[in-house]
Design a protein around this motif. Structure first.
Motif, PDB file in Angstrom:
ATOM      1  N   UNK A  33       0.907  -1.207  -0.135  1.00  0.00           N
ATOM      2  CA  UNK A  33       0.006  -0.004  -0.012  1.00  0.00           C
ATOM      3  C   UNK A  33       0.975   1.166  -0.034  1.00  0.00           C
ATOM      4  N   UNK A  34       1.865   1.091   0.895  1.00  0.00           N
ATOM      5  CA  UNK A  34       2.806   2.323   0.940  1.00  0.00           C
ATOM      6  C   UNK A  34       3.647   2.616  -0.540  1.00  0.00           C
ATOM      7  N   UNK A  35       3.727   1.533  -1.213  1.00  0.00           N
ATOM      8  CA  UNK A  35       4.557   1.673  -2.562  1.00  0.00           C
ATOM      9  C   UNK A  35       3.423   2.459  -3.577  1.00  0.00           C
ATOM     10  N   UNK A  36       2.272   2.086  -3.323  1.00  0.00           N
ATOM     11  CA  UNK A  36       1.156   2.539  -4.332  1.00  0.00           C
ATOM     12  C   UNK A  36       1.144   4.063  -4.008  1.00  0.00           C
ATOM     13  N   UNK A  37       1.138   4.275  -2.641  1.00  0.00           N
ATOM     14  CA  UNK A  37       0.844   5.584  -2.191  1.00  0.00           C
ATOM     15  C   UNK A  37       2.062   6.650  -2.623  1.00  0.00           C
ATOM     16  N   UNK A  39       4.245   5.785  -5.200  1.00  0.00           N
ATOM     17  CA  UNK A  39       4.724   5.749  -6.530  1.00  0.00           C
ATOM     18  C   UNK A  39       3.719   6.585  -7.303  1.00  0.00           C
ATOM     19  N   UNK A  40       2.225   6.404  -6.947  1.00  0.00           N
ATOM     20  CA  UNK A  40       1.404   6.789  -7.885  1.00  0.00           C
ATOM     21  C   UNK A  40       0.199   7.858  -7.015  1.00  0.00           C
ATOM     22  N   UNK A  41       0.141   7.852  -5.998  1.00  0.00           N
ATOM     23  CA  UNK A  41      -0.817   8.672  -5.442  1.00  0.00           C
ATOM     24  C   UNK A  41      -0.012  10.056  -4.786  1.00  0.00           C
ATOM     25  N   UNK A  42       1.075   9.739  -4.185  1.00  0.00           N
ATOM     26  CA  UNK A  42       1.762  10.978  -3.640  1.00  0.00           C
ATOM     27  C   UNK A  42       1.277  11.665  -2.366  1.00  0.00           C
ATOM     28  N   UNK A  43       0.381  10.917  -1.589  1.00  0.00           N
ATOM     29  CA  UNK A  43      -0.130  10.875  -0.358  1.00  0.00           C
ATOM     30  C   UNK A  43      -0.788   9.708   0.306  1.00  0.00           C
ATOM     31  N   UNK A  44      -1.052   9.744   1.589  1.00  0.00           N
ATOM     32  CA  UNK A  44      -1.393   8.599   2.178  1.00  0.00           C
ATOM     33  C   UNK A  44      -3.107   8.394   2.174  1.00  0.00           C
ATOM     34  N   UNK A  45      -3.606   7.305   1.886  1.00  0.00           N
ATOM     35  CA  UNK A  45      -4.991   6.931   1.862  1.00  0.00           C
ATOM     36  C   UNK A  45      -5.421   6.862   3.218  1.00  0.00           C
ATOM     37  N   UNK A  46      -6.577   7.008   3.432  1.00  0.00           N
ATOM     38  CA  UNK A  46      -6.989   7.042   4.896  1.00  0.00           C
ATOM     39  C   UNK A  46      -6.871   5.686   5.590  1.00  0.00           C
ATOM     40  N   UNK A 117      -7.607  13.033  -7.374  1.00  0.00           N
ATOM     41  CA  UNK A 117      -8.280  11.748  -6.922  1.00  0.00           C
ATOM     42  C   UNK A 117      -7.941  10.402  -6.822  1.00  0.00           C
ATOM     43  N   UNK A 118      -8.377   9.727  -6.053  1.00  0.00           N
ATOM     44  CA  UNK A 118      -8.077   8.197  -6.290  1.00  0.00           C
ATOM     45  C   UNK A 118      -9.385   7.483  -5.878  1.00  0.00           C
ATOM     46  N   UNK A 119      -9.709   6.811  -7.329  1.00  0.00           N
ATOM     47  CA  UNK A 119     -11.168   6.209  -7.163  1.00  0.00           C
ATOM     48  C   UNK A 119     -10.755   4.829  -6.239  1.00  0.00           C
ATOM     49  N   UNK A 120     -11.915   4.614  -5.413  1.00  0.00           N
ATOM     50  CA  UNK A 120     -11.649   3.440  -4.656  1.00  0.00           C
ATOM     51  C   UNK A 120     -12.972   2.551  -4.578  1.00  0.00           C
ATOM     52  N   UNK A 121     -14.386   3.079  -5.231  1.00  0.00           N
ATOM     53  CA  UNK A 121     -15.261   2.367  -5.089  1.00  0.00           C
ATOM     54  C   UNK A 121     -16.295   2.796  -6.305  1.00  0.00           C
ATOM     55  N   UNK A 132     -11.100   9.114  -2.866  1.00  0.00           N
ATOM     56  CA  UNK A 132     -10.553   9.969  -1.989  1.00  0.00           C
ATOM     57  C   UNK A 132      -9.849  11.347  -2.496  1.00  0.00           C
ATOM     58  N   UNK A 133      -9.840  12.280  -1.898  1.00  0.00           N
ATOM     59  CA  UNK A 133      -8.962  13.573  -2.348  1.00  0.00           C
ATOM     60  C   UNK A 133      -7.890  13.441  -1.280  1.00  0.00           C
ATOM     61  N   UNK A 134      -6.734  14.289  -1.636  1.00  0.00           N
ATOM     62  CA  UNK A 134      -5.471  14.420  -0.927  1.00  0.00           C
ATOM     63  C   UNK A 134      -5.757  14.525   0.530  1.00  0.00           C
ATOM     64  N   UNK A 135      -6.879  15.054   0.987  1.00  0.00           N
ATOM     65  CA  UNK A 135      -7.206  15.397   2.380  1.00  0.00           C
ATOM     66  C   UNK A 135      -7.931  14.103   3.173  1.00  0.00           C
TER      67      UNK A 135
END
Length: 183
Positions: A33-37, A39-46, A117-121, A132-135
């Protein structure tokens, strides 16, 4: 609502009415999950979503059984709700199908210049996504108005339970309509 409520639901859901598939046995690690955040997202998912993703339910696909809710045919016409026969939560599990992979879906968003945005559902049959947004807020992304963002109340777990309950209501409505139209 909590992740415990989701676990409780899936321990006793109506298996005769719904088929459920998840990554059970292929759960991602914290490092995945950290690798995804990173390399792709740039921030931590909830945290709640991260915990769900690392559980046996991560990478979740739930649909009304086809024998109860026949799938729409090409050129079939009906009310919008009658095409919404499932719910899916994107995951990061090893060997997850591409259509359920959050990495693939996020890259699709990025290729369409949606990098905040990161689409999750999603609800199966609907082109919109929950993201999810960056916040870490849950937002509804509309394919018709991709620049608009509508914040959703509650957490990931709340939203998932709400969408599952809505799916149950749609199935009930579909079965009632079939019963009314039966010869």
């Amino acid at each position: 609502m909590s992740l415990d409520a989701i676990g409780d639901y899936f321990r006793s859901y109506d298996k005769d009415s719904f088929a459920v598939f998840a990554c059970q046995g292929n759960e991602p690690s914290e490092d995945d999950i950290a690798a995804f955040e990173d390399h792709i997202v740039g921030w931590r998912l909830p945290d709640e979503f991260r915990e769900f993703t690392m559980s046996g339910l991560g990478g979740l696909y739930m649909e009304a059984r086809e024998e109860l809710w026949p799938r729409p045919q090409l050129h079939e016409v009906g009310p919008f709700w009658s095409f919404l026969y499932g719910v899916q939560v994107y995951g990061i599990a090893a060997n997850i199908p591409e259509w359920l992979d959050i990495r693939v879906e996020t890259e699709r968003f990025r290729s369409d210049d949606i990098s905040d945005l990161v689409p999750f559902m999603k609800v199966v049959g609907d082109a919109d996504r929950y993201c999810f947004d960056e916040a870490g807020r849950v937002v509804h992304w509309s394919h018709e108005e991709p620049v608009e963002r509508r914040a959703e109340e509650g957490s990931f777990a709340n939203l998932l339970i709400v969408e599952i309950r809505e799916l149950e209501k749609r199935l009930s409505r579909k079965l009632q309509a079939q019963e009314r139209n039966a010869p």
